[in-house]
Design a protein around this motif. Structure first.
Motif, PDB file in Angstrom:
ATOM      1  N   THR A  39       0.807  -1.224   0.000  1.00  0.00           N
ATOM      2  CA  THR A  39       0.000   0.000   0.000  1.00  0.00           C
ATOM      3  C   THR A  39       0.839   1.274   0.000  1.00  0.00           C
ATOM      4  O   THR A  39       0.297   2.350   0.255  1.00  0.00           O
ATOM      5  CB  THR A  39      -0.914   0.006   1.243  1.00  0.00           C
ATOM      6  OG1 THR A  39      -0.101  -0.032   2.435  1.00  0.00           O
ATOM      7  CG2 THR A  39      -1.844  -1.188   1.240  1.00  0.00           C
ATOM      8  N   GLN A  46      -6.952   5.046   1.844  1.00  0.00           N
ATOM      9  CA  GLN A  46      -7.059   3.691   1.303  1.00  0.00           C
ATOM     10  C   GLN A  46      -6.110   2.736   2.019  1.00  0.00           C
ATOM     11  O   GLN A  46      -6.434   1.559   2.218  1.00  0.00           O
ATOM     12  CB  GLN A  46      -6.757   3.707  -0.196  1.00  0.00           C
ATOM     13  CG  GLN A  46      -7.785   4.459  -1.020  1.00  0.00           C
ATOM     14  CD  GLN A  46      -7.499   4.387  -2.504  1.00  0.00           C
ATOM     15  OE1 GLN A  46      -6.598   3.680  -2.950  1.00  0.00           O
ATOM     16  NE2 GLN A  46      -8.266   5.128  -3.297  1.00  0.00           N
ATOM     17  N   GLN A  49      -7.782   1.594   5.099  1.00  0.00           N
ATOM     18  CA  GLN A  49      -8.833   0.612   4.823  1.00  0.00           C
ATOM     19  C   GLN A  49      -8.247  -0.792   4.634  1.00  0.00           C
ATOM     20  O   GLN A  49      -8.821  -1.778   5.106  1.00  0.00           O
ATOM     21  CB  GLN A  49      -9.614   1.031   3.577  1.00  0.00           C
ATOM     22  CG  GLN A  49     -10.481   2.275   3.759  1.00  0.00           C
ATOM     23  CD  GLN A  49     -11.175   2.685   2.479  1.00  0.00           C
ATOM     24  OE1 GLN A  49     -10.946   2.105   1.414  1.00  0.00           O
ATOM     25  NE2 GLN A  49     -12.029   3.690   2.568  1.00  0.00           N
ATOM     26  N   VAL A  50      -7.088  -0.858   3.949  1.00  0.00           N
ATOM     27  CA  VAL A  50      -6.439  -2.158   3.746  1.00  0.00           C
ATOM     28  C   VAL A  50      -5.956  -2.724   5.072  1.00  0.00           C
ATOM     29  O   VAL A  50      -6.107  -3.916   5.349  1.00  0.00           O
ATOM     30  CB  VAL A  50      -5.274  -2.026   2.745  1.00  0.00           C
ATOM     31  CG1 VAL A  50      -4.532  -3.358   2.621  1.00  0.00           C
ATOM     32  CG2 VAL A  50      -5.781  -1.577   1.391  1.00  0.00           C
ATOM     33  N   GLU A  52      -7.228  -2.160   8.003  1.00  0.00           N
ATOM     34  CA  GLU A  52      -8.411  -2.605   8.739  1.00  0.00           C
ATOM     35  C   GLU A  52      -8.945  -3.915   8.159  1.00  0.00           C
ATOM     36  O   GLU A  52      -9.440  -4.774   8.884  1.00  0.00           O
ATOM     37  CB  GLU A  52      -9.477  -1.524   8.688  1.00  0.00           C
ATOM     38  CG  GLU A  52      -9.114  -0.259   9.472  1.00  0.00           C
ATOM     39  CD  GLU A  52     -10.169   0.817   9.341  1.00  0.00           C
ATOM     40  OE1 GLU A  52     -11.175   0.581   8.618  1.00  0.00           O
ATOM     41  OE2 GLU A  52      -9.999   1.903   9.946  1.00  0.00           O
ATOM     42  N   GLN A  53      -8.872  -4.062   6.828  1.00  0.00           N
ATOM     43  CA  GLN A  53      -9.375  -5.268   6.180  1.00  0.00           C
ATOM     44  C   GLN A  53      -8.650  -6.510   6.676  1.00  0.00           C
ATOM     45  O   GLN A  53      -9.257  -7.557   6.921  1.00  0.00           O
ATOM     46  CB  GLN A  53      -9.229  -5.144   4.662  1.00  0.00           C
ATOM     47  CG  GLN A  53      -9.632  -6.412   3.900  1.00  0.00           C
ATOM     48  CD  GLN A  53      -9.361  -6.290   2.410  1.00  0.00           C
ATOM     49  OE1 GLN A  53      -9.004  -5.217   1.913  1.00  0.00           O
ATOM     50  NE2 GLN A  53      -9.515  -7.390   1.690  1.00  0.00           N
ATOM     51  N   TYR A  54      -7.328  -6.393   6.837  1.00  0.00           N
ATOM     52  CA  TYR A  54      -6.527  -7.532   7.284  1.00  0.00           C
ATOM     53  C   TYR A  54      -6.299  -7.544   8.790  1.00  0.00           C
ATOM     54  O   TYR A  54      -5.617  -8.440   9.302  1.00  0.00           O
ATOM     55  CB  TYR A  54      -5.179  -7.544   6.561  1.00  0.00           C
ATOM     56  CG  TYR A  54      -5.289  -7.922   5.097  1.00  0.00           C
ATOM     57  CD1 TYR A  54      -5.383  -9.253   4.705  1.00  0.00           C
ATOM     58  CD2 TYR A  54      -5.301  -6.953   4.111  1.00  0.00           C
ATOM     59  CE1 TYR A  54      -5.486  -9.605   3.372  1.00  0.00           C
ATOM     60  CE2 TYR A  54      -5.395  -7.294   2.761  1.00  0.00           C
ATOM     61  CZ  TYR A  54      -5.496  -8.621   2.409  1.00  0.00           C
ATOM     62  OH  TYR A  54      -5.599  -8.967   1.080  1.00  0.00           O
ATOM     63  N   ARG A  84      -3.285 -12.175  -4.029  1.00  0.00           N
ATOM     64  CA  ARG A  84      -4.580 -11.582  -3.674  1.00  0.00           C
ATOM     65  C   ARG A  84      -5.731 -12.389  -4.269  1.00  0.00           C
ATOM     66  O   ARG A  84      -5.708 -12.804  -5.424  1.00  0.00           O
ATOM     67  CB  ARG A  84      -4.654 -10.142  -4.190  1.00  0.00           C
ATOM     68  CG  ARG A  84      -3.553  -9.240  -3.669  1.00  0.00           C
ATOM     69  CD  ARG A  84      -3.694  -9.034  -2.167  1.00  0.00           C
ATOM     70  NE  ARG A  84      -4.918  -8.362  -1.822  1.00  0.00           N
ATOM     71  CZ  ARG A  84      -5.067  -7.026  -1.845  1.00  0.00           C
ATOM     72  NH1 ARG A  84      -4.039  -6.254  -2.184  1.00  0.00           N
ATOM     73  NH2 ARG A  84      -6.203  -6.483  -1.525  1.00  0.00           N
TER      74      ARG A  84
END
Length: 310
Positions: A39, A46, A49-50, A52-54, A84
């Protein structure tokens, strides 16, 4: 016996928990974060967000708690960080059978030939068959598997053209990799079998069987092999688990899409989820194979008694 098995499985679960916890901590304290590399060119919003996603926005204890929730409750090992969209469970299911096929063939060849050669060496101690088997054993222990693989490729694939060099397909694609994988275990099995067969051959019950007129073949089959093979069983248990993580060199040489290559790549790329998933898979096989070995001991050799304190 039931109490013995229950204790062994309880110890196995505890050991697996310790191994998994240590691996989880180690892969996160090592400098370098794969998410940051993925990232680094994204805007801050963004990137967040990544993270938080992981779950990397949380503390390590919270990540550890979420990890076990996903494994136990959701039965999900997560998604690969390097590949991915590819789930860790799907990767193991897809590629583990390839490594397993190679490994099982290699173990079958190694155990069969190792036991036979070890017994032949023992009953011909001091003669040329004994020296020949020990020469093979020394070669098998001294020469790395990747050297054996290269020699096999040169003669059978390049010079004689009777087998494929690389790739994956039918049975012919598994012959050279299986031989390369079994060469070192075969040497170990032959040495252990020779040493233990020599010890068994000097036991009183062998002399008793000879005095009763039992044939040499019957003595070897019923007494020597059965009593000398216990150390082979000890080696065989962990060997079954290590075929998934220990064959990556052979898989790379022969361009075989097995699980070993993914394990090495995931460690290099700091692919946390893939490392954890394969650690659980391989550690489970290794630990529970030792439990099976303990149980087989009592089955193969009735002289071994299981006590309540075991």
């Amino acid at each position: 016996m039931i109490q013995f098995i229950a204790k062994r499985f309880a110890y196995a679960v505890l050991t697996l928990l310790i191994v998994t916890t240590l691996t989880f901590i180690l892969v996160r304290v090592i400098p370098g974060n794969p998410i940051e590399r993925m990232t680094e060119e994204l805007p801050q919003e963004q990137r967040q967000q990544v993270f938080e996603q992981y779950g990397f926005d949380q503390s390590i204890p919270m990540q550890y708690k979420q990890f076990w929730k996903d494994v136990i409750v959701d039965q999900d090992l997560g998604e690969s960080l390097s590949y991915r969209g590819r789930g860790v469970t799907d990767t193991i299911i897809s590629y583990a059978p390839i490594s397993a096929r190679l490994g099982v063939q290699a173990i079958f060849i190694g155990v069969t030939l190792g036991v036979i050669l070890g017994v032949i060496a023992a009953i011909n101690r001091g003669n040329w068959p004994d020296y020949f088997v020990m020469f093979i054993a020394i070669l098998g222990i001294s020469i790395p598997s990747f050297v054996v693989a290269s020699v096999l490729q040169y003669f059978f694939a390049i010079r004689w053209g009777v087998l494929p060099t690389t790739g994956w397909g039918g049975f012919e694609y598994t012959i050279l990799p299986s031989i390369a994988l079994c060469f070192h275990p075969l040497a170990r099995y032959a040495r252990y079998m020779r040493a233990n067969s020599l010890d068994v051959l000097h036991q009183d019950y062998i002399l008793t069987a000879q005095a009763k007129g039992a044939s040499r073949f019957r003595i070897i089959r019923k007494h020597v092999i059965r009593n000398a093979i216990l150390p082979i069983v000890t080696l065989l248990g962990p060997q079954l688990a290590m075929i998934f993580g220990g064959s990556f060199v052979i898989e790379r040489i022969f361009s075989i899409p097995g699980l070993g290559a993914y394990f090495v790549t995931s460690v290099i790329d700091r692919d946390y989820t893939m490392v954890m998933g394969q650690t659980i898979f391989i550690a489970s096989l290794y630990i529970f194979s030792l439990v099976i070995v303990d149980i087989l001991y009592a089955i193969i050799d009735p002289r071994i008694q299981v006590s309540n304190d075991s």
